[in-house]
Design an enzyme around this catalytic site. Structure first.
Site, PDB file in Angstrom:
ATOM      1  N   ARG A   1       0.810  -1.224   0.000  1.00 62.04           N
ATOM      2  CA  ARG A   1       0.000   0.000   0.000  1.00 62.04           C
ATOM      3  C   ARG A   1       0.843   1.274   0.000  1.00 62.04           C
ATOM      4  O   ARG A   1       0.498   2.229  -0.705  1.00 62.04           O
ATOM      5  CB  ARG A   1      -0.983  -0.009   1.170  1.00 62.04           C
ATOM      6  N   THR A   2       1.951   1.315   0.752  1.00 56.47           N
ATOM      7  CA  THR A   2       2.730   2.567   0.813  1.00 56.47           C
ATOM      8  C   THR A   2       3.416   2.857  -0.526  1.00 56.47           C
ATOM      9  O   THR A   2       3.340   3.970  -1.042  1.00 56.47           O
ATOM     10  CB  THR A   2       3.777   2.490   1.934  1.00 56.47           C
TER      11      THR A   2
ATOM     12  N   LYS B   1      25.348  -5.907  -6.108  1.00 56.30           N
ATOM     13  CA  LYS B   1      26.735  -6.152  -6.541  1.00 56.30           C
ATOM     14  C   LYS B   1      27.746  -5.529  -5.585  1.00 56.30           C
ATOM     15  O   LYS B   1      28.937  -5.530  -5.858  1.00 56.30           O
ATOM     16  CB  LYS B   1      26.939  -5.573  -7.940  1.00 56.30           C
TER      17      LYS B   1
ATOM     18  N   ARG C   1      12.174   3.518   1.949  1.00 57.19           N
ATOM     19  CA  ARG C   1      11.822   2.669   3.094  1.00 57.19           C
ATOM     20  C   ARG C   1      13.007   1.755   3.346  1.00 57.19           C
ATOM     21  O   ARG C   1      13.552   1.150   2.409  1.00 57.19           O
ATOM     22  CB  ARG C   1      10.565   1.841   2.820  1.00 57.19           C
TER      23      ARG C   1
ATOM     24  N   HIS D   1       7.209   6.667  10.588  1.00 55.82           N
ATOM     25  CA  HIS D   1       6.510   6.474   9.312  1.00 55.82           C
ATOM     26  C   HIS D   1       5.598   7.699   9.159  1.00 55.82           C
ATOM     27  O   HIS D   1       4.390   7.620   9.373  1.00 55.82           O
ATOM     28  CB  HIS D   1       5.702   5.173   9.347  1.00 55.82           C
TER      29      HIS D   1
END
Length: 307
Positions: free
Chosen positions: A58-59, A86, A108, A136
């Site tokens: 959802r975010t 890498k 995030r 958040h």
């Protein structure tokens, strides 16, 4: 009025006036989302990069749609398929993204403080979409927007936040936001799920579910974050639901017009029962819808801030 900082790293950094400014701006964008054509040219030519190191439905989708509704170009950065796999450092990856022309970096990450680090090395606006157990901010802003849409005024409301407060960045951002706007916050849960610095927060603590939700205006249940728990914080999920699950019967202890909220994803039968999650007092899906308008407002207000 634009925001003071080029970045949105947390609610703790915002003044009450800035929070109100974001909510007022989101109300304008919610009207846009109600039109047949849900798009405006406000940020045409800008570029948003979504940099998600943790799973999200959802975010990430909400940020992508919000950016597209403002006519920005959107790049969803796939970490497993990137140069990070890498061995490239996060800083070098971020600088590469900036060299490609990013105006906003939405990040995030599982570690607290990563958005703050990126904000110190990037000219682009950095938006915290969740960092570890820290904050958040856009989730809290959409929660505040949803509460204000229903209750009109947040000041004086009693908001009960239930569950895994210790590991919840949503809870921390909401505590900062709600108390700045004058709400009374109750935290409900076992002592093992309360943060260590709980006494430094302007909240009341309840270990009894029944006592904590009695007379509350808003009830916010939290997801049990088993992925952040390195030991058992309660005997079993069944016992947790028995003691702290929100059910229709327990909901009767709150005010008659109490709202039921959850940041999602929901674990039915653990944090909340189906009758409470889907009942007439639930605004859980409305929270998701409001997230679009709030994230549009954040992108818009940050676009006018220069470093």
């Amino acid at each position: 009025m634009m925001l003071k900082s080029k970045d949105l790293l947390g609610i703790k950094d915002l003044s009450a006036e800035e929070i109100i400014n974001i909510l007022d701006t989101a109300a304008v964008f919610k009207d846009v989302l109600a039109r047949d054509i849900k798009k405006v040219p406000t940020l045409r030519g800008k570029t948003v990069v979504n940099l998600f190191f943790e799973p999200s439905t959802r975010t990430r989708t909400s940020f992508e749609l919000a950016a597209k509704r403002l006519s920005t170009d959107v790049v969803n950065f796939s970490v497993p398929a990137s140069s990070i796999a890498k061995g490239e450092t996060l800083k070098d990856t971020a600088l590469t993204i900036q060299a490609l022309g990013a105006d906003f970096v939405v990040i995030r990450h599982g570690s607290a403080g990563v958005p703050h680090f990126l904000s110190s090395v990037l000219k682009a606006s950095v938006i915290n979409a969740g960092d570890g157990s820290n904050e958040h901010p856009t989730q809290a802003l959409l929660d505040l927007f949803t509460i204000r849409s229903s209750k009109e005024n947040i000041e004086g409301l009693t908001v009960a936040i239930i569950g895994d407060v210790a590991h919840s960045r949503v809870a921390k951002s909401n505590i900062y936001g709600l108390t700045k706007l004058g709400a009374k916050v109750r935290l409900i849960g076992p002592p093992t799920l309360m943060p260590a610095a709980i006494n430094n927060l302007p909240v009341d603590i309840y270990n009894s579910m029944e006592e904590g939700i009695r007379g509350a205006d808003v009830i916010m249940t939290l997801r049990i974050q088993l992925e952040r728990q390195n030991r058992g914080f309660f005997p079993s999920l069944e016992e947790y639901f028995k003691l702290y699950g929100l059910t229709g019967d327990r909901l009767k202890l709150a005010k008659d017009d109490a709202m039921v909220m959850h940041p999602g994803p929901i674990n039915r039968g653990i944090e909340i029962s189906t009758d409470a999650a889907d009942g007439p007092r639930s605004v859980i899906l409305e929270q998701v819808t409001n997230g679009l308008a709030v994230r549009m407002a954040v992108l818009y207000l940050l676009s006018g801030v220069k470093e």
